[in-house]
Design a protein around this motif. Sequence first.
Motif, short mmCIF file in Angstrom:
data_model
loop_
_atom_site.label_atom_id
_atom_site.label_comp_id
_atom_site.label_asym_id
_atom_site.label_seq_id
_atom_site.Cartn_x
_atom_site.Cartn_y
_atom_site.Cartn_z
N PRO A 131 56.65 17.47 -15.24
CA PRO A 131 56.96 16.24 -14.52
C PRO A 131 55.91 15.17 -14.80
O PRO A 131 54.73 15.47 -14.92
N GLN A 132 56.36 13.93 -14.90
CA GLN A 132 55.49 12.81 -15.23
C GLN A 132 55.44 11.80 -14.10
O GLN A 132 56.30 11.79 -13.23
N GLY A 133 54.44 10.91 -14.16
CA GLY A 133 54.40 9.79 -13.23
C GLY A 133 55.54 8.83 -13.53
O GLY A 133 56.30 9.02 -14.48
N ARG A 134 55.61 7.77 -12.74
CA ARG A 134 56.70 6.80 -12.96
C ARG A 134 56.55 6.08 -14.29
O ARG A 134 57.51 5.57 -14.85
N HIS A 135 55.33 6.00 -14.78
CA HIS A 135 55.08 5.37 -16.08
C HIS A 135 54.19 6.29 -16.91
O HIS A 135 53.58 7.21 -16.37
N LYS A 136 54.15 5.98 -18.22
CA LYS A 136 53.24 6.72 -19.10
C LYS A 136 52.32 5.73 -19.78
O LYS A 136 52.79 4.76 -20.39
N VAL A 137 51.03 5.96 -19.66
CA VAL A 137 50.04 5.13 -20.33
C VAL A 137 49.42 6.00 -21.42
O VAL A 137 48.69 6.96 -21.13
N CYS A 138 49.75 5.69 -22.68
CA CYS A 138 49.32 6.53 -23.80
C CYS A 138 48.31 5.76 -24.64
O CYS A 138 48.66 4.78 -25.30
N VAL A 139 47.06 6.22 -24.62
CA VAL A 139 46.02 5.55 -25.40
C VAL A 139 45.85 6.30 -26.71
O VAL A 139 45.70 7.52 -26.73
#
Length: 163
Positions: A80-88
Amino acid sequence: ERDKSTLFTAEIRAEIDAHIAKYPPEWKQSAVMPALTIVQDANGGWLTTELMDDVAAYLDMPAVSVYEVASFYGMYDLEPQGRHKVCVCNSISCLLQGSEELIEHVEHKYGVRPGETTEDGRFTFKEVECLGACRHAPAVLLDKTYHENLSPESLDKLIDELE
Ligand code: FES
């Protein structure tokens, strides 16, 4: 034959069909990556085993091959993921241009390590391989949008705008 999961709707199958149609019938497995993206998006950003099994059955391919694709590529998530994905991006060009600083900044400010989700569920933080935006490093993929030349401040601004 196993039942399809309820998420594997006619609408989703139609979206997958549009990709299958790009290949000769005997090559429909070529649609596996877009198919996984479609079901992942429909499921709040992650893939359940059940959904991967649906994709495998739909494309007539062994489930294990679908699991392999899903675990190999960084854009698929199996939890399960958060509402958004921040991929650096943490590949070389971005590292040389300060992506480490971005990563440390997010870790400290938001209390998440790569792979973790903020306590409020707002975003999952990920370190990823080269996003193909090396010329304007450091790059971040925020959900489906690329952002380049980021500083901790400009990244913060983007994160602040997330619901
Ligand atoms: Fe970061 Fe290529 S190294 S986008």
